[in-house]
Design a protein around this motif. Sequence first.
Motif, mmCIF file in Angstrom:
data_model
loop_
_atom_site.group_PDB
_atom_site.id
_atom_site.type_symbol
_atom_site.label_atom_id
_atom_site.label_comp_id
_atom_site.label_asym_id
_atom_site.label_seq_id
_atom_site.Cartn_x
_atom_site.Cartn_y
_atom_site.Cartn_z
ATOM 1 N N PHE A 66 0.742 -1.199 0.063
ATOM 2 C CA PHE A 66 0.034 0.102 -0.044
ATOM 3 C C PHE A 66 1.042 1.338 -0.061
ATOM 4 O O PHE A 66 1.777 1.470 0.799
ATOM 5 C CB PHE A 66 -0.913 0.019 1.100
ATOM 6 N N LEU A 67 0.599 2.367 -0.835
ATOM 7 C CA LEU A 67 1.162 3.515 -0.982
ATOM 8 C C LEU A 67 1.066 4.246 0.253
ATOM 9 O O LEU A 67 -0.078 4.098 0.694
ATOM 10 C CB LEU A 67 0.752 4.256 -2.088
ATOM 11 N N SER A 68 2.197 4.680 0.762
ATOM 12 C CA SER A 68 2.130 5.493 2.188
ATOM 13 C C SER A 68 3.166 6.643 1.907
ATOM 14 O O SER A 68 4.335 6.471 1.887
ATOM 15 C CB SER A 68 2.465 4.535 3.244
ATOM 16 N N ALA A 69 2.542 7.889 2.201
ATOM 17 C CA ALA A 69 3.451 9.263 2.063
ATOM 18 C C ALA A 69 4.279 9.069 2.989
ATOM 19 O O ALA A 69 4.067 8.935 4.140
ATOM 20 C CB ALA A 69 2.432 10.331 1.943
ATOM 21 N N GLY A 70 5.737 9.197 2.600
ATOM 22 C CA GLY A 70 6.605 9.661 3.578
ATOM 23 C C GLY A 70 7.630 8.156 3.555
ATOM 24 O O GLY A 70 8.523 7.989 4.110
ATOM 25 N N TRP A 71 6.945 7.011 3.108
ATOM 26 C CA TRP A 71 7.721 5.756 3.407
ATOM 27 C C TRP A 71 7.763 5.007 1.808
ATOM 28 O O TRP A 71 6.886 5.387 1.033
ATOM 29 C CB TRP A 71 6.740 4.952 4.286
ATOM 30 N N PRO A 72 8.816 4.429 1.619
ATOM 31 C CA PRO A 72 8.796 3.661 0.475
ATOM 32 C C PRO A 72 7.810 2.718 0.345
ATOM 33 O O PRO A 72 7.832 2.012 1.230
ATOM 34 C CB PRO A 72 10.199 3.363 0.266
ATOM 35 N N THR A 73 7.285 2.343 -0.787
ATOM 36 C CA THR A 73 6.565 1.108 -0.790
ATOM 37 C C THR A 73 7.440 0.302 -2.049
ATOM 38 O O THR A 73 7.070 0.399 -3.245
ATOM 39 C CB THR A 73 5.097 1.433 -1.457
ATOM 40 N N ILE A 98 12.554 -2.364 -7.519
ATOM 41 C CA ILE A 98 11.792 -0.901 -7.343
ATOM 42 C C ILE A 98 12.571 0.374 -6.721
ATOM 43 O O ILE A 98 13.281 0.079 -5.622
ATOM 44 C CB ILE A 98 10.422 -0.720 -6.344
ATOM 45 N N ASP A 99 12.608 1.322 -7.204
ATOM 46 C CA ASP A 99 13.625 2.518 -6.833
ATOM 47 C C ASP A 99 13.174 2.980 -5.704
ATOM 48 O O ASP A 99 12.079 3.714 -5.502
ATOM 49 C CB ASP A 99 13.961 3.678 -7.974
ATOM 50 N N ARG A 100 13.947 2.609 -4.556
ATOM 51 C CA ARG A 100 13.856 3.526 -3.117
ATOM 52 C C ARG A 100 13.529 5.088 -3.247
ATOM 53 O O ARG A 100 13.219 5.942 -2.658
ATOM 54 C CB ARG A 100 14.344 2.983 -2.253
ATOM 55 N N ASP A 101 14.803 5.475 -4.301
ATOM 56 C CA ASP A 101 14.801 6.808 -4.079
ATOM 57 C C ASP A 101 13.948 7.979 -5.158
ATOM 58 O O ASP A 101 14.339 8.126 -6.311
ATOM 59 C CB ASP A 101 16.465 7.042 -4.369
ATOM 60 N N GLN A 102 12.752 7.889 -4.983
ATOM 61 C CA GLN A 102 11.668 8.603 -5.522
ATOM 62 C C GLN A 102 10.886 9.144 -4.675
ATOM 63 O O GLN A 102 10.960 9.218 -3.350
ATOM 64 C CB GLN A 102 11.174 7.721 -6.635
ATOM 65 N N LYS A 120 2.284 -8.652 -16.907
ATOM 66 C CA LYS A 120 1.686 -7.062 -17.029
ATOM 67 C C LYS A 120 2.405 -6.285 -16.046
ATOM 68 O O LYS A 120 3.024 -5.034 -16.402
ATOM 69 C CB LYS A 120 0.079 -7.174 -16.957
ATOM 70 N N TRP A 121 2.705 -6.647 -14.755
ATOM 71 C CA TRP A 121 3.090 -5.701 -13.671
ATOM 72 C C TRP A 121 4.491 -5.651 -14.141
ATOM 73 O O TRP A 121 5.134 -4.659 -13.941
ATOM 74 C CB TRP A 121 2.749 -6.162 -12.356
ATOM 75 N N LEU A 122 5.115 -6.994 -14.268
ATOM 76 C CA LEU A 122 6.525 -6.874 -14.584
ATOM 77 C C LEU A 122 7.229 -6.261 -15.806
ATOM 78 O O LEU A 122 8.300 -5.886 -15.930
ATOM 79 C CB LEU A 122 7.064 -8.558 -14.124
ATOM 80 N N ASP A 123 6.273 -6.175 -16.723
ATOM 81 C CA ASP A 123 6.483 -5.367 -17.896
ATOM 82 C C ASP A 123 6.857 -3.982 -17.802
ATOM 83 O O ASP A 123 7.566 -3.235 -18.518
ATOM 84 C CB ASP A 123 5.494 -5.367 -19.118
ATOM 85 N N THR A 124 6.469 -3.421 -16.475
ATOM 86 C CA THR A 124 6.737 -1.964 -16.076
ATOM 87 C C THR A 124 7.999 -1.699 -15.355
ATOM 88 O O THR A 124 8.445 -0.616 -15.269
ATOM 89 C CB THR A 124 5.858 -1.287 -15.204
ATOM 90 N N PHE A 125 8.808 -2.852 -15.181
ATOM 91 C CA PHE A 125 9.995 -2.772 -14.265
ATOM 92 C C PHE A 125 11.078 -2.479 -15.195
ATOM 93 O O PHE A 125 11.025 -2.583 -16.404
ATOM 94 C CB PHE A 125 10.401 -4.410 -13.716
ATOM 95 N N PRO A 126 12.265 -1.914 -14.650
ATOM 96 C CA PRO A 126 13.330 -1.490 -15.573
ATOM 97 C C PRO A 126 14.070 -2.631 -16.250
ATOM 98 O O PRO A 126 13.909 -3.699 -15.721
ATOM 99 C CB PRO A 126 14.266 -0.750 -14.559
ATOM 100 N N GLU A 127 14.659 -2.287 -17.099
ATOM 101 C CA GLU A 127 15.501 -3.101 -18.060
ATOM 102 C C GLU A 127 16.427 -4.054 -17.291
ATOM 103 O O GLU A 127 17.043 -3.312 -16.211
ATOM 104 C CB GLU A 127 15.964 -2.555 -19.122
#
Length: 482
Positions: A78-85, A92-96, A314-321
Amino acid sequence: MLTASELVAAYSMRELSPVEATETALKAIDESDGDYHAFCLVDADSALAAARDSEQRWQDGNPIGWLDGVPSSIKDMFLSAGWPTLRGSACIDRDQNWDVDSPVTARLREHGLVMLGKTTTPELGWKAVTDSPSEGITRNPYDPSLTPGGSSGGSAVAVACGMGQLSVGTDGGGSVRIPASFCGIVGFKPTGARIPLYPASPFGPLSHAGPMARSVDDVALLLDVLALPDHRDPNALPPPIGSYREAVRRDVRGLNAAYSPDLGYLTVDDEVASIVGAAVSALDAAGLHVENADPGFDNPVEAHELLWAAGAAKWLDTFPEGSAERIDPGLRAIWDTGLTYSASDYLDAVAVRAALGIRMGEFHNHHDVLITPTVAIPPFEAGHNVPPGSGLSSWQRWAGFSYPFNMTQQPAISVPAGVTSAGLPVGLQIVGPRHSDDLVLAVAKLVEETRPWATDTPAAPVTALRTSATPPASTTPAGART
């Protein structure tokens, strides 16, 4: 170990404060989480600040909800403002910018719950155990050599070990109910879209969010919070009529229940079957009319596996190369499989799902609820996707009681039914027609009354708050551990 309902009663009578409860939960995390690994992020500073705010509201006589000040957690889906998801993934890039709350997170904040942190999940929540290459293995509080189940295993362990009274998990094939069964707590998958989700899950209508707690009352209270609408989910149901915290006390004696010990096609461990059968007999003796009856559908495992693999691809297709070499090997395998399916294959599986829903609708014309075991087997060795030596090809092959009711989007709850000779929990599942969340909770309450379960997890070295209070009537941030 107090339930959330008991904590709120203690707050209202000035016997305890949210700060004390939060300090106790954080102490439990410090003492136990090194053994069980329920959390991937703990933010003690934020939790204590929220607890102090809640304490002031209670002192002023102005709590902002039925669960104001209750220590809680959310699964790292679950997305949580101030915490990485990060969803259990190293890809998944933590630094965003993490500046958005999911509907679940937003409702918890609005109602004053104290959020301790985020609980562990397998990568993208893809399987019914809880381990990942980035987070390691989460372990069962009854026996750390065993799995707690998954994919909401971190949430189940947190609740079972007193690391907060409440948690919220996700369930696409049993991921709330399976760990609830394996960890001896209550886990509820409500009707599809009863709890709004954002962003939309690639697993589509299989995906649900669900409350997890140590009592049926607590699950009902939390559902009252989570079921409030959110415009970001276009499929979300309208607000419920009435409250679940009151509906849970509905008298269900005299209603008709079907008990299917195997759904007509599953193989069930003898001890699991005996424990659940004894609980069902107790329900019948308590006034719920129970008869043996199978729903009459064939095992939909292949359709679920196809829908699951297609969503993962479908989800993994959005992951970085380059992500394919870094993800869980089992997830990589279903990614590859999902890419082989055509639109026609997908629609065939959707048709199976629709037919299953119609069949269950007809079944419930004659039976108010269906009762089954939650899982066919007791917990098995941690670090494995299937029981070692079983020869099973996927987690769905041992989780056959749960995923059919994701396909139908019916409400389904797991409540403790007893323990095996080895002291391992066994869950009983109650399934109702779509939109009968109140009925399912009420039947679960009858199970709780006829087969009361212990509120302390035997293996967990947790210092618990205790009181005679009764329930009321009806960006990694500073201080965070990652």
